[in-house]
Scaffold this motif. Structure first.
Motif, PDB file in Angstrom:
ATOM      1  N   GLU A  39      -8.277   6.167  -5.384  1.00 57.30           N
ATOM      2  CA  GLU A  39      -7.170   6.831  -4.695  1.00 57.30           C
ATOM      3  C   GLU A  39      -6.293   7.642  -5.654  1.00 57.30           C
ATOM      4  O   GLU A  39      -5.327   8.281  -5.230  1.00 57.30           O
ATOM      5  N   PRO A  72      -5.221  -4.173  -4.278  1.00 58.31           N
ATOM      6  CA  PRO A  72      -6.667  -4.072  -4.504  1.00 58.31           C
ATOM      7  C   PRO A  72      -7.025  -4.149  -5.983  1.00 58.31           C
ATOM      8  O   PRO A  72      -6.161  -4.087  -6.866  1.00 58.31           O
ATOM      9  N   ASP A  73      -8.327  -4.249  -6.251  1.00 64.75           N
ATOM     10  CA  ASP A  73      -8.794  -4.250  -7.638  1.00 64.75           C
ATOM     11  C   ASP A  73      -8.657  -2.852  -8.227  1.00 64.75           C
ATOM     12  O   ASP A  73      -8.443  -1.856  -7.519  1.00 64.75           O
ATOM     13  N   ARG A 118       0.744   1.133  -8.749  1.00 65.25           N
ATOM     14  CA  ARG A 118      -0.077  -0.032  -8.387  1.00 65.25           C
ATOM     15  C   ARG A 118      -1.233  -0.224  -9.375  1.00 65.25           C
ATOM     16  O   ARG A 118      -1.603  -1.366  -9.688  1.00 65.25           O
ATOM     17  N   PRO A 141       0.784  -1.235   0.000  1.00 65.12           N
ATOM     18  CA  PRO A 141       0.000   0.000   0.000  1.00 65.12           C
ATOM     19  C   PRO A 141       0.815   1.284   0.000  1.00 65.12           C
ATOM     20  O   PRO A 141       0.313   2.334  -0.401  1.00 65.12           O
ATOM     21  N   THR A 174     -10.938   0.066  -6.843  1.00 59.73           N
ATOM     22  CA  THR A 174     -10.515   0.583  -5.542  1.00 59.73           C
ATOM     23  C   THR A 174      -9.293   1.479  -5.685  1.00 59.73           C
ATOM     24  O   THR A 174      -9.210   2.569  -5.097  1.00 59.73           O
ATOM     25  N   LEU A 175      -8.327   1.036  -6.465  1.00 57.23           N
ATOM     26  CA  LEU A 175      -7.118   1.829  -6.670  1.00 57.23           C
ATOM     27  C   LEU A 175      -7.435   3.143  -7.377  1.00 57.23           C
ATOM     28  O   LEU A 175      -6.861   4.191  -7.045  1.00 57.23           O
ATOM     29  N   ARG A 233      -1.618  -3.612 -11.502  1.00 62.76           N
ATOM     30  CA  ARG A 233      -2.869  -4.379 -11.465  1.00 62.76           C
ATOM     31  C   ARG A 233      -3.436  -4.544 -12.869  1.00 62.76           C
ATOM     32  O   ARG A 233      -3.929  -5.631 -13.227  1.00 62.76           O
TER      33      ARG A 233
END
Length: 425
Positions: free
Chosen positions: A194, A186-187, A167, A160, A190-191, A171
């Motif tokens: 942020e 995370p999926d 990230r 994280p 979700t990313l 992903r």
């Protein structure tokens, strides 16, 4: 131009392709036709210059890339999009030759050593392995090594505390390539929440590198226009306006690299029929070289004119390949998804030169009520240009025009006015 005691204005030179032309906006090229021309020109140029994608060829004349097959990776990304839409036959020479080059790059011992280092370039190693497999050239030994390193947490890329864009990129590469994602990662949805585009960026102060971060986050979360943006409709609407403003800013500056990337974003966000989008495709059509290439912001024709032979070819490739690829990607997505009909064109967007913006401000302040909405569409992009050039006198004139157009209470207008007050008070 500067205000007493305030910052010194700094306007970058404007390339010729960003300067207003005599063609009325209503006669600008049709966006669908311009996109088709961009894709055809890009594919022809890439085919002709394919040898320069080989790392050893590139490195004879150009600086070594941190990830040596980096340009090849971008080319395979375009081929994968064309595969998805069916616009490049499986037996096409460009496709086969590009995959041959990529296989040779993956077979180089240097590639395996880089993969095993699991450093900041680890995601790009995984992506090249995945794209080769997606395009019919699987690398089972390299894939197994990559999966083992992922499972061992090598490089801690999924943790994280790592930057969110990295990230998201990881992903996306893992999902697209069918790699199992580590538990801490995370999926994409979700990313994305942020990431910069989801966090209401302030367009007045958004840097060029932050704009690239925004475009790439959108590329990955929408799979280059292959799926809808996650989140609520009102968030998507706000992001569409941010992308529209940024497209106008970089059209005015003549930065074709970001123009192409932002045009791809408009397609992914469903705003392909906007007047500004049509104008953007016309600018790309005008700027395209006869050989099909699009010059990047660092390309200088006067430098190219002093070179001959391989040095000239290397300079041309190094300063054109990325913008040409970006335009090809944007065109491929537009052709795949289709676009809206012709949009009504309003007043010409001025280029990022103070005299042109002042002329626009004077004319905008005199616009009749029936035309104010069309003129107002350029207010925020011009405020961005003036704030970032630190030109307070020109900024003040644009603010006056905004008031005359009934935009004085718009949030960005208020922020720009507060900036002037802070600089002059």
């Amino acid at each position: 131009m500067s205000a007493a005691g305030g910052p010194v204005a700094c306007w970058a030179p404007v390339p010729a392709h960003a300067r207003p032309v005599g063609t009325p906006p209503a006669e600008e090229a049709d966006a669908a036709e311009a996109a088709a021309g961009a894709l055809s020109g890009a594919l022809g140029w890439l085919d002709t210059h394919l040898e320069w994608f080989a790392p050893h060829r590139w490195e004879r004349f150009l600086p070594r890339r941190p990830f040596r097959p980096g340009p090849l990776l971008e080319l395979l990304g375009l081929i994968r999009l064309l595969d998805r839409s069916g616009h490049l036959p499986k037996h096409a020479p460009l496709r086969s030759r590009a995959l041959d080059l990529a296989e040779r790059a993956a077979a180089d011992p240097d590639f395996t050593r880089g993969l095993c280092r699991a450093d900041e370039l680890f995601p790009y190693h995984l992506n090249l392995i995945a794209l080769l497999e997606l395009l019919g050239r699987p690398q089972p030994a390299l894939r197994a090594r990559g999966e083992a390193l992922l499972a061992a947490g090598a490089g801690a890329h999924a943790r994280p505390y790592k930057p969110v864009l990295g990230r998201i990129e990881l992903r996306y590469f893992l999902d697209r390539g069918g790699f199992p994602a580590p538990a801490p990662l995370p999926d994409l949805g979700t990313l994305f929440r942020e990431s910069l585009p989801a966090l209401r960026p302030d367009v007045l102060h958004l840097t060029e590198s932050e704009t690239y971060a925004l475009t790439h986050a959108l590329f990955y979360v929408t799979d280059f226009g292959g799926r809808d943006l996650p989140g609520r409709p009102e968030e998507a609407a706000r992001l569409r306006e941010t992308v529209r403003v940024l497209l106008a800013v970089h059209l005015a500056r003549g930065s074709l690299d970001l123009v192409a990337e932002l045009l791809l974003c408009t397609q992914a966000l469903g705003i392909s029929a906007a007047p500004l989008v049509r104008y953007g495709w016309s600018v790309l059509a005008r700027a395209r070289r006869p050989d099909g290439a699009l010059p990047s912001p660092v390309h200088r024709p006067e430098v190219l004119a002093t070179l001959t032979g391989d040095k000239a070819a290397a300079y041309l490739f190094g300063t054109c390949y990325h913008t040409t690829l970006a335009a090809g990607l944007a065109a491929a997505v537009r052709i795949e998804r289709g676009g809206g009909g012709r949009a009504d064109c309003g007043p010409q967007l001025p280029c990022a030169a103070p005299e042109e913006i002042l002329r626009w401000a004077r004319e905008a302040a005199q616009a009749p009520p029936s035309a104010r909405e069309a003129w107002a569409a350029h207010v925020v992009p011009l405020l961005v240009l003036c704030v970032q050039a630190r030109d307070l006198p020109v900024l003040t004139e644009v603010l006056r025009a905004a008031e005359a157009l009934g935009q004085g209470d718009a949030p960005v207008v208020r922020s720009a006015a507060a900036y002037v007050s802070a600089q002059t008070g």
